[in-house]
Enzyme design. Structure first.
Site, short mmCIF file in Angstrom:
data_model
loop_
_atom_site.label_atom_id
_atom_site.label_comp_id
_atom_site.label_asym_id
_atom_site.label_seq_id
_atom_site.Cartn_x
_atom_site.Cartn_y
_atom_site.Cartn_z
N GLY A 88 73.45 -2.22 53.63
CA GLY A 88 73.47 -1.59 54.94
C GLY A 88 74.89 -1.64 55.47
O GLY A 88 75.84 -1.36 54.73
N SER A 120 75.08 -3.77 47.49
CA SER A 120 75.97 -3.12 48.45
C SER A 120 76.56 -4.16 49.40
O SER A 120 77.33 -5.01 48.98
CB SER A 120 75.22 -2.01 49.18
OG SER A 120 76.09 -1.18 49.90
N ALA A 121 76.22 -4.12 50.68
CA ALA A 121 76.74 -5.11 51.63
C ALA A 121 76.41 -6.53 51.19
O ALA A 121 77.20 -7.46 51.41
CB ALA A 121 76.20 -4.86 53.03
N GLU A 192 78.24 3.08 41.09
CA GLU A 192 76.80 3.07 41.30
C GLU A 192 76.06 3.00 39.97
O GLU A 192 76.50 3.52 38.95
CB GLU A 192 76.39 4.30 42.10
CG GLU A 192 76.92 4.24 43.53
CD GLU A 192 76.28 5.28 44.44
OE1 GLU A 192 75.75 6.29 43.92
OE2 GLU A 192 76.31 5.09 45.67
#
Length: 233
Positions: A88, A120-121, A192
């Site tokens: 996020g 991710s985060a 990714e």
């Protein structure tokens, strides 16, 4: 330490956490429940985030219990069999973790060998700082300091693209600015569909795409799955 650091939760055209879930399941073998940190969520609730992750983790037989619903989030981390931190907004995540004293608690748990999964985060916050996130600083954390479980920086969702007609900086140019200001630190451009697994004192890249490495004074280069990543440890 036992870390699984994932670039992104969802590949284009796939369902949420579809591509990494089998790898997460193998990584969490023997774990019945994870403590989930949902604080990167901004446009949806922590409850909705917990439910979304729990629905996918049912596939691997692991319960998800979010720290946001606990009376003492720090104690929830201390008791955790494993820790999972979702993606996020990295600034929102860091701010809430710092306010609740979770940065040090998670660092201590990781150091003791507790499995940690982040995407991710959730990967960004394992680095020394959050300075190589792609996110906007929509809130102001106490500092840019993060968990520091790894000695290098990660740039998740790393992109090579420079769209036609785009006059702004590319991702590589932004990272080059970072290493100019921070010459002693490596940055890993994690594309990714890829992840890093740190276990038994070694790190491996998992995925079909190479990772792009940056450091001041070193020409950027690519590493592939199976390559020696000892220089990052």
């Amino acid at each position: 330490m036992n870390l699984l650091l994932i670039s992104n939760s969802t590949n284009a055209g796939e369902e949420y956490l579809q591509y990494p879930i089998e790898r997460i399941g193998a990584f969490l073998a023997g774990v019945e429940e994870v403590a989930f940190v949902p604080y990167a969520a901004v446009t949806f609730s922590y409850e909705a985030y917990e439910a979304k992750v729990a629905a996918r983790f049912e596939q691997i037989g692991v319960r998800v219990r979010s720290v946001h619903g606990q009376s003492d989030p720090r104690e929830a981390i201390r008791r955790a069999q494993a820790i999972c931190v979702g993606g996020g907004n990295t600034f929102a995540l860091a701010k809430k973790m710092q306010e609740q004293g979770l940065v040090r608690e998670i660092a201590d748990k990781i150091a003791s060998g507790t499995p940690y999964v982040g995407w991710s985060a959730g990967s960004n916050v394992t680095c020394p700082t959050i300075c190589t996130t792609n996110d906007m600083p929509i809130v102001q954390p106490e500092s840019f300091d993060a968990i520091g479980a790894v000695k290098f920086q990660i740039n998740p969702h790393y992109l090579d693209a420079n769209p036609e007609g785009h006059a702004g900086e590319t991702r590589e140019q932004r990272i080059m600015e970072y290493i100019e200001a921070n010459p002693d630190r490596w940055v890993a451009g994690l594309r990714e569909g890829c992840m890093l697994h740190l276990h038994d004192g070694r790190m491996e890249l998992i995925g079909s795409r190479p990772m792009r490495m940056f450091k001041k004074g070193v020409e950027p280069f690519e590493v592939a799955a199976g390559d020696d990543l000892g220089f990052l440890l």
